[in-house]
Write a protein that holds these residues in place. Structure first.
Motif, short mmCIF file in Angstrom:
data_model
loop_
_atom_site.label_atom_id
_atom_site.label_comp_id
_atom_site.label_asym_id
_atom_site.label_seq_id
_atom_site.Cartn_x
_atom_site.Cartn_y
_atom_site.Cartn_z
N LEU A 3 0.82 -1.21 0.00
CA LEU A 3 0.00 0.00 0.00
C LEU A 3 0.85 1.26 0.00
CD1 LEU A 3 -2.58 -1.11 2.69
CD2 LEU A 3 -2.93 -0.97 0.24
N ALA A 4 0.10 2.44 -0.44
CA ALA A 4 0.82 3.71 -0.57
C ALA A 4 1.48 4.10 0.76
CB ALA A 4 -0.13 4.79 -1.03
N VAL A 5 1.82 4.37 -0.48
CA VAL A 5 2.38 4.57 0.47
C VAL A 5 1.86 4.80 0.05
CG1 VAL A 5 3.76 4.70 1.55
CG2 VAL A 5 3.26 4.12 1.25
N VAL A 108 -4.16 4.15 7.30
CA VAL A 108 -5.01 3.13 6.68
C VAL A 108 -4.85 1.84 7.47
CG1 VAL A 108 -5.44 1.77 4.60
CG2 VAL A 108 -4.69 4.15 4.40
N ARG A 109 -5.97 1.29 7.91
CA ARG A 109 -5.99 0.02 8.62
C ARG A 109 -6.91 -0.93 7.88
NH1 ARG A 109 -1.97 1.24 11.07
NH2 ARG A 109 -1.90 2.34 13.02
N SER A 110 -6.48 -2.15 7.64
CA SER A 110 -7.26 -3.14 6.92
C SER A 110 -7.42 -4.39 7.77
CB SER A 110 -6.55 -3.48 5.61
OG SER A 110 -7.05 -4.66 5.04
N VAL A 111 -8.57 -5.04 7.66
CA VAL A 111 -8.77 -6.29 8.38
C VAL A 111 -7.84 -7.38 7.84
CG1 VAL A 111 -11.14 -5.81 9.07
CG2 VAL A 111 -10.71 -6.97 6.91
N GLY A 113 -4.78 -6.91 7.45
CA GLY A 113 -3.46 -6.64 8.01
C GLY A 113 -2.60 -5.74 7.17
N GLU A 114 -3.19 -5.07 6.19
CA GLU A 114 -2.44 -4.12 5.35
C GLU A 114 -2.65 -2.73 5.93
OE1 GLU A 114 -4.10 -4.87 1.50
OE2 GLU A 114 -3.07 -6.79 1.32
N ASN A 115 -1.60 -2.20 6.55
CA ASN A 115 -1.68 -0.93 7.25
C ASN A 115 -0.62 0.02 6.71
OD1 ASN A 115 -3.62 -2.03 9.17
ND2 ASN A 115 -1.89 -3.15 10.00
N SER A 116 -1.02 1.28 6.54
CA SER A 116 -0.08 2.30 6.07
C SER A 116 -0.28 3.58 6.86
CB SER A 116 -0.30 2.61 4.59
OG SER A 116 0.00 1.50 3.80
N GLU A 117 0.83 4.27 7.06
CA GLU A 117 0.79 5.58 7.70
C GLU A 117 1.74 6.50 6.96
OE1 GLU A 117 0.71 5.37 12.23
OE2 GLU A 117 1.48 3.39 11.64
N VAL A 118 1.32 7.75 6.77
CA VAL A 118 2.16 8.75 6.14
C VAL A 118 2.21 9.95 7.07
CG1 VAL A 118 2.51 10.24 4.13
CG2 VAL A 118 1.52 7.95 3.82
N TYR A 119 3.42 10.41 7.34
CA TYR A 119 3.64 11.57 8.20
C TYR A 119 4.39 12.64 7.42
CZ TYR A 119 2.80 8.28 12.07
OH TYR A 119 2.25 7.35 12.92
N LEU A 120 4.06 13.89 7.71
CA LEU A 120 4.78 15.02 7.12
C LEU A 120 5.42 15.85 8.21
CD1 LEU A 120 2.32 16.49 4.45
CD2 LEU A 120 4.29 15.00 4.07
N GLN A 121 6.59 16.37 7.91
CA GLN A 121 7.25 17.34 8.76
C GLN A 121 7.14 18.67 8.04
OE1 GLN A 121 11.48 17.17 9.07
NE2 GLN A 121 11.49 18.16 11.06
N LEU A 130 9.17 13.56 4.92
CA LEU A 130 8.08 12.64 4.67
C LEU A 130 8.49 11.29 5.25
CD1 LEU A 130 5.39 12.24 2.84
CD2 LEU A 130 6.98 11.08 1.32
N PHE A 131 7.56 10.65 5.93
CA PHE A 131 7.84 9.36 6.54
C PHE A 131 6.68 8.43 6.22
CE2 PHE A 131 9.15 6.27 9.55
CZ PHE A 131 10.46 6.56 9.87
N VAL A 132 6.96 7.23 5.70
CA VAL A 132 5.94 6.26 5.34
C VAL A 132 6.24 4.95 6.06
CG1 VAL A 132 4.86 4.94 3.47
CG2 VAL A 132 5.63 7.29 3.06
N ILE A 133 5.21 4.40 6.69
CA ILE A 133 5.29 3.05 7.26
C ILE A 133 4.21 2.25 6.54
CG2 ILE A 133 5.06 1.60 9.31
CD1 ILE A 133 5.75 4.12 10.99
N ALA A 134 4.62 1.24 5.77
CA ALA A 134 3.69 0.38 5.04
C ALA A 134 3.89 -1.05 5.54
CB ALA A 134 3.92 0.46 3.54
#
Length: 186
Positions: A3-5, A108-111, A113-121, A130-134
């Motif tokens: 996923l996206a990031v 983004v949280r999925s049942v 187990g596909e989870n994504s987070e995007v952070y901006l500074q 930019l920080f992405v956890i996929a």
């Protein structure tokens, strides 16, 4: 790609704003079937950008973006079965991203187990990081881009300097996803 990031005192420094790579993430490499570890500070980015052609339009865009960056850091782990890592493995990163200069813009949280987070500074109206956890059941990818970048420019960096293609809906040619196009090329 999905996923996206994706103990901090002993970990290496990731950027000027003191984001540290947790030691437990490096230990995931022992269980992974494939790992990606990219650490490009400003001087390495400038050296790498010399290999991007100014004649090729895509590479010229990437070269322009890279000139404004202080670092690109990627950690990606692929596993052959579910359960080889836990979301708690990235909690030390999340804790660092809860500082006032970082804002989570996507969660983004999925049942499945596909989870994504995007952070901006941000610094005023400028994006300075930019920080992405996929995270997927068999894959964990963490991307940190340190420096001035516009969100739409992220796509220009995908596939360059270790930055993975984030998202399955990128198309090539006749509207096929990267995964389908790659399989057909093989």
């Amino acid at each position: 790609m999905g996923l996206a990031v994706a103990a901090c005192l002993a970990a290496p420094l990731w950027a000027a704003e003191d984001i540290h790579m947790p030691v437990n993430l490096d230990k995931l490499a022992e269980r992974a079937t494939e790992t990606v570890d990219v650490t490009l500070d400003a001087s390495m980015l400038q050296l790498a950008s010399k290999f991007l052609s100014s004649q090729d339009a895509d590479e010229a865009k990437a070269k322009n973006i890279v000139s404004r960056l202080r670092g690109v850091f990627v950690r990606s782990f692929e596993f052959d079965k579910d359960g080889q890592y836990a979301m708690s493995d990235v909690e030390a990163l999340r804790a660092q991203l809860k500082s006032p200069q970082w804002t989570r813009i996507v969660g983004v949280r999925s049942v499945k187990g596909e989870n994504s987070e995007v952070y901006l500074q941000r610094n005023g109206d400028q994006i300075e990081g930019l920080f992405v956890i996929a995270a997927e059941p068999r894959e964990l990818t963490i991307v940190h881009i340190d420096g001035s970048i516009k969100p739409e420019e992220l796509a220009e960096l995908e596939g360059h300097m270790g930055i993975p293609h984030i998202g399955k809906n990128k198309t090539k040619g006749g509207g096929k996803s990267d995964d389908k196009a790659q399989k057909e090329e093989e």
